[in-house]
Design an enzyme around this catalytic site. Sequence first.
Site, PDB file in Angstrom:
ATOM      1  N   LEU A   1     -14.768  69.163  10.069  1.00 47.50           N
ATOM      2  CA  LEU A   1     -15.744  69.249  11.159  1.00 47.50           C
ATOM      3  C   LEU A   1     -15.161  68.714  12.464  1.00 47.50           C
ATOM      4  O   LEU A   1     -15.866  68.512  13.441  1.00 47.50           O
ATOM      5  CB  LEU A   1     -17.019  68.465  10.790  1.00 47.50           C
ATOM      6  CG  LEU A   1     -17.717  68.904   9.504  1.00 47.50           C
ATOM      7  CD1 LEU A   1     -18.887  67.984   9.187  1.00 47.50           C
ATOM      8  CD2 LEU A   1     -18.193  70.356   9.629  1.00 47.50           C
TER       9      LEU A   1
ATOM     10  N   LYS B   1      -5.128  58.240  -3.377  1.00 46.29           N
ATOM     11  CA  LYS B   1      -3.794  58.611  -2.860  1.00 46.29           C
ATOM     12  C   LYS B   1      -2.793  57.457  -2.877  1.00 46.29           C
ATOM     13  O   LYS B   1      -3.185  56.291  -2.760  1.00 46.29           O
ATOM     14  CB  LYS B   1      -3.949  59.130  -1.416  1.00 46.29           C
ATOM     15  CG  LYS B   1      -5.074  60.147  -1.273  1.00 46.29           C
ATOM     16  CD  LYS B   1      -5.175  60.765   0.094  1.00 46.29           C
ATOM     17  CE  LYS B   1      -6.438  61.612   0.196  1.00 46.29           C
ATOM     18  NZ  LYS B   1      -7.633  60.878   0.604  1.00 46.29           N
TER      19      LYS B   1
ATOM     20  N   ASN C   1     -24.387  69.253   4.436  1.00 51.00           N
ATOM     21  CA  ASN C   1     -23.006  69.705   4.246  1.00 51.00           C
ATOM     22  C   ASN C   1     -22.759  70.277   2.849  1.00 51.00           C
ATOM     23  O   ASN C   1     -21.762  70.935   2.613  1.00 51.00           O
ATOM     24  CB  ASN C   1     -22.026  68.557   4.507  1.00 51.00           C
ATOM     25  CG  ASN C   1     -22.062  68.090   5.950  1.00 51.00           C
ATOM     26  OD1 ASN C   1     -22.617  68.777   6.809  1.00 51.00           O
ATOM     27  ND2 ASN C   1     -21.500  66.929   6.218  1.00 51.00           N
TER      28      ASN C   1
ATOM     29  N   HIS D   1       0.040  60.486  -0.160  1.00 43.66           N
ATOM     30  CA  HIS D   1      -0.813  60.587   1.037  1.00 43.66           C
ATOM     31  C   HIS D   1      -0.102  61.197   2.251  1.00 43.66           C
ATOM     32  O   HIS D   1      -0.692  61.953   3.013  1.00 43.66           O
ATOM     33  CB  HIS D   1      -1.351  59.196   1.397  1.00 43.66           C
ATOM     34  CG  HIS D   1      -2.599  59.227   2.215  1.00 43.66           C
ATOM     35  ND1 HIS D   1      -3.540  58.232   2.190  1.00 43.66           N
ATOM     36  CD2 HIS D   1      -3.084  60.146   3.089  1.00 43.66           C
ATOM     37  CE1 HIS D   1      -4.531  58.538   3.006  1.00 43.66           C
ATOM     38  NE2 HIS D   1      -4.270  59.688   3.567  1.00 43.66           N
TER      39      HIS D   1
ATOM     40  N   MET E   1     -11.991  71.647  -9.518  1.00 46.49           N
ATOM     41  CA  MET E   1     -12.392  70.723  -8.446  1.00 46.49           C
ATOM     42  C   MET E   1     -13.572  71.321  -7.669  1.00 46.49           C
ATOM     43  O   MET E   1     -13.469  72.449  -7.169  1.00 46.49           O
ATOM     44  CB  MET E   1     -11.196  70.530  -7.498  1.00 46.49           C
ATOM     45  CG  MET E   1     -11.517  69.736  -6.247  1.00 46.49           C
ATOM     46  SD  MET E   1     -10.039  69.400  -5.247  1.00 46.49           S
ATOM     47  CE  MET E   1      -9.676  71.050  -4.618  1.00 46.49           C
TER      48      MET E   1
ATOM     49  N   TYR F   1      -8.104  53.696   3.314  1.00 47.93           N
ATOM     50  CA  TYR F   1      -9.468  53.677   3.873  1.00 47.93           C
ATOM     51  C   TYR F   1     -10.172  52.345   3.599  1.00 47.93           C
ATOM     52  O   TYR F   1     -11.246  52.082   4.147  1.00 47.93           O
ATOM     53  CB  TYR F   1     -10.336  54.822   3.313  1.00 47.93           C
ATOM     54  CG  TYR F   1      -9.723  56.193   3.389  1.00 47.93           C
ATOM     55  CD1 TYR F   1      -8.699  56.495   4.285  1.00 47.93           C
ATOM     56  CD2 TYR F   1     -10.187  57.220   2.572  1.00 47.93           C
ATOM     57  CE1 TYR F   1      -8.131  57.757   4.328  1.00 47.93           C
ATOM     58  CE2 TYR F   1      -9.629  58.494   2.626  1.00 47.93           C
ATOM     59  CZ  TYR F   1      -8.597  58.754   3.493  1.00 47.93           C
ATOM     60  OH  TYR F   1      -8.044  60.003   3.545  1.00 47.93           O
TER      61      TYR F   1
ATOM     62  N   ILE G   1     -16.729  71.339  -2.454  1.00 41.16           N
ATOM     63  CA  ILE G   1     -17.120  70.375  -1.424  1.00 41.16           C
ATOM     64  C   ILE G   1     -17.088  68.968  -2.014  1.00 41.16           C
ATOM     65  O   ILE G   1     -17.631  68.702  -3.089  1.00 41.16           O
ATOM     66  CB  ILE G   1     -18.543  70.668  -0.887  1.00 41.16           C
ATOM     67  CG1 ILE G   1     -18.573  71.981  -0.101  1.00 41.16           C
ATOM     68  CG2 ILE G   1     -19.053  69.526  -0.008  1.00 41.16           C
ATOM     69  CD1 ILE G   1     -17.891  71.949   1.258  1.00 41.16           C
TER      70      ILE G   1
ATOM     71  N   LYS H   1     -16.800  64.259   6.000  1.00 36.07           N
ATOM     72  CA  LYS H   1     -17.242  62.864   5.879  1.00 36.07           C
ATOM     73  C   LYS H   1     -18.591  62.714   6.563  1.00 36.07           C
ATOM     74  O   LYS H   1     -18.798  63.224   7.670  1.00 36.07           O
ATOM     75  CB  LYS H   1     -16.208  61.940   6.540  1.00 36.07           C
ATOM     76  CG  LYS H   1     -16.641  60.480   6.613  1.00 36.07           C
ATOM     77  CD  LYS H   1     -17.051  60.082   8.022  1.00 36.07           C
ATOM     78  CE  LYS H   1     -17.803  58.781   8.059  1.00 36.07           C
ATOM     79  NZ  LYS H   1     -18.306  58.465   9.422  1.00 36.07           N
ATOM     80  N   SER H   2     -19.508  62.064   5.882  1.00 36.49           N
ATOM     81  CA  SER H   2     -20.732  61.658   6.562  1.00 36.49           C
ATOM     82  C   SER H   2     -21.284  60.434   5.851  1.00 36.49           C
ATOM     83  O   SER H   2     -21.128  60.287   4.649  1.00 36.49           O
ATOM     84  CB  SER H   2     -21.777  62.780   6.563  1.00 36.49           C
ATOM     85  OG  SER H   2     -22.921  62.327   7.275  1.00 36.49           O
TER      86      SER H   2
ATOM     87  N   GLY I   1     -15.827  63.082   2.125  1.00 38.90           N
ATOM     88  CA  GLY I   1     -14.714  62.336   2.709  1.00 38.90           C
ATOM     89  C   GLY I   1     -15.189  60.937   3.055  1.00 38.90           C
ATOM     90  O   GLY I   1     -16.357  60.755   3.428  1.00 38.90           O
TER      91      GLY I   1
ATOM     92  N   ASP J   1     -13.577  61.781  -2.211  1.00 42.43           N
ATOM     93  CA  ASP J   1     -12.197  61.623  -1.765  1.00 42.43           C
ATOM     94  C   ASP J   1     -12.009  60.257  -1.109  1.00 42.43           C
ATOM     95  O   ASP J   1     -12.727  59.915  -0.168  1.00 42.43           O
ATOM     96  CB  ASP J   1     -11.849  62.720  -0.744  1.00 42.43           C
ATOM     97  CG  ASP J   1     -10.404  62.608  -0.307  1.00 42.43           C
ATOM     98  OD1 ASP J   1      -9.540  63.180  -0.996  1.00 42.43           O
ATOM     99  OD2 ASP J   1     -10.128  61.917   0.695  1.00 42.43           O
TER     100      ASP J   1
HETATM  101  P1  A2P Z   1     -21.840  60.906  10.391  1.00 43.83           P
HETATM  102  O1  A2P Z   1     -21.054  60.143   9.347  1.00 43.83           O
HETATM  103  O2  A2P Z   1     -22.637  60.033  11.286  1.00 43.83           O
HETATM  104  O3  A2P Z   1     -22.631  62.049   9.788  1.00 43.83           O
HETATM  105  P2  A2P Z   1     -14.879  65.141   9.533  1.00 43.83           P
HETATM  106  O4  A2P Z   1     -15.361  65.320   8.140  1.00 43.83           O
HETATM  107  O5  A2P Z   1     -14.304  66.367  10.147  1.00 43.83           O
HETATM  108  O6  A2P Z   1     -13.955  63.955   9.642  1.00 43.83           O
HETATM  109  O7  A2P Z   1     -16.134  64.821  10.448  1.00 43.83           O
HETATM  110  C1  A2P Z   1     -16.880  63.686  10.250  1.00 43.83           C
HETATM  111  C2  A2P Z   1     -17.673  63.405  11.494  1.00 43.83           C
HETATM  112  O8  A2P Z   1     -18.666  64.416  11.687  1.00 43.83           O
HETATM  113  C3  A2P Z   1     -18.414  62.107  11.385  1.00 43.83           C
HETATM  114  O9  A2P Z   1     -18.445  61.537  12.682  1.00 43.83           O
HETATM  115  C4  A2P Z   1     -19.804  62.500  10.919  1.00 43.83           C
HETATM  116  O10 A2P Z   1     -20.763  61.590  11.393  1.00 43.83           O
HETATM  117  C5  A2P Z   1     -19.983  63.839  11.582  1.00 43.83           C
HETATM  118  N1  A2P Z   1     -20.771  64.771  10.755  1.00 43.83           N
HETATM  119  C6  A2P Z   1     -20.697  64.958   9.421  1.00 43.83           C
HETATM  120  N2  A2P Z   1     -21.531  65.924   9.014  1.00 43.83           N
HETATM  121  C7  A2P Z   1     -22.151  66.384  10.120  1.00 43.83           C
HETATM  122  C8  A2P Z   1     -23.128  67.383  10.360  1.00 43.83           C
HETATM  123  N3  A2P Z   1     -23.621  68.118   9.383  1.00 43.83           N
HETATM  124  N4  A2P Z   1     -23.535  67.568  11.639  1.00 43.83           N
HETATM  125  C9  A2P Z   1     -23.058  66.832  12.663  1.00 43.83           C
HETATM  126  N5  A2P Z   1     -22.126  65.864  12.497  1.00 43.83           N
HETATM  127  C10 A2P Z   1     -21.668  65.643  11.249  1.00 43.83           C
END
Ligand code: A2P
Length: 329
Positions: free
Chosen positions: A215, A80, A281, A113, A15, A51, A18, A271-272, A21, A46
């Site tokens: 994050l 899941k 990331n 899940h 796997m 979701y 990274i 997640k982004s 999400g 993932d």
């Molecule tokens: P966005 O989707 O606008 O990038 P987690 O993975 O802990 O759930 O966190 C996800 C949150 O962190 C989302 O709100 C995402 O917003 C934000 N995020 C993801 N990557 C980054 C980054 N490199 N820097 C700042 N915020 C981030």
Amino acid sequence: MVNTKFLTFNNGEKMPVIGIGTWQASDEEIETAIDAALEAGYRHIDTAPVYGNEKAIGRVLKRWLDAGKVKREELFIVTKLPPISNRPHEVEPTIKKSLEDLQLDYVDLYLVHTPFTININEDGSFKLDKDGLMEVDVTTDHAATWVAMEALVEKGLTKSIGVSNFSKDQVARLLKNCKIRPANNQIEHHVYLQQRDLVDFCKSENVTVTAYSPLGSKGIAKFNADKGIVRDLPDLMDIPEVKEIAATHGKTPAQVLLRWIIDTGVSAIPKSTNPARLKQNLNLFDFELTAEEVAKLSSLDKNIRICDFAFFHGVERHPEFTFKNQYTS
Ligand code: A2P
């Protein structure tokens, strides 16, 4: 490809450490994000029926696979068994629905899940009791559900099976009763909720760990607010020690938080939906944290659970709900 590090499961499957999400993203956002993620080199995705985005993800995957831009065996897709379907007889039909939506013949990892089960009405809405609390199904039987999960591997519907949100005790119980060992436990894990005991136990039993909310799940505040929950949540990217280490390496706080997770032998699914942050990331392998920095980050634990499932009003009454004692913020 940038994302070249892997965790190896107890069955030999690999796997990527990274993954992307995908909780809390609209169909439109997720289609763009998955496209950008695949372009950036992500191969681990993932998702979950909860979701609500498997169809959108499936559309992107089909485009990439049909165009020959990626081979199925290069992808690592996780989905899941939802809390509303956590019963043995629902396992196979539920994965088949996910596979149909994802337009795939198999997934790489299928997870239970949550350790608890929730009841729904015929129209799919949550069943509520007279106090407006969610009706829980207390007949949840992990060992019985696991037998149905094992059958999915035998039928080729998933390569590996695992769990999510399981405690040490719940994983231990499953290990005593299984034919196929769980390959993975996906849990909330970050500098403020390290769950060392659980992580170390899983590792010692060859159960890999994936960190969700690595994050700090900033987006959960709005999700909670929509459900009437107001909680002051910490901003992990604003922790002075994290910012200081990031500045030393010319990296961002997010990259330091993720690198710490990977360096402690855990995989992460940030997640982004923002292409620049998605790239950032994944770009974690051109710097190294020193042993002192890892130790400093490891000393930050505050046992603060961000995703405490409070949005499932009443779920804490389920006998397999284990989060209440760790809620400290
Ligand atoms: P966005 O989707 O606008 O990038 P987690 O993975 O802990 O759930 O966190 C996800 C949150 O962190 C989302 O709100 C995402 O917003 C934000 N995020 C993801 N990557 C980054 C980054 N490199 N820097 C700042 N915020 C981030």
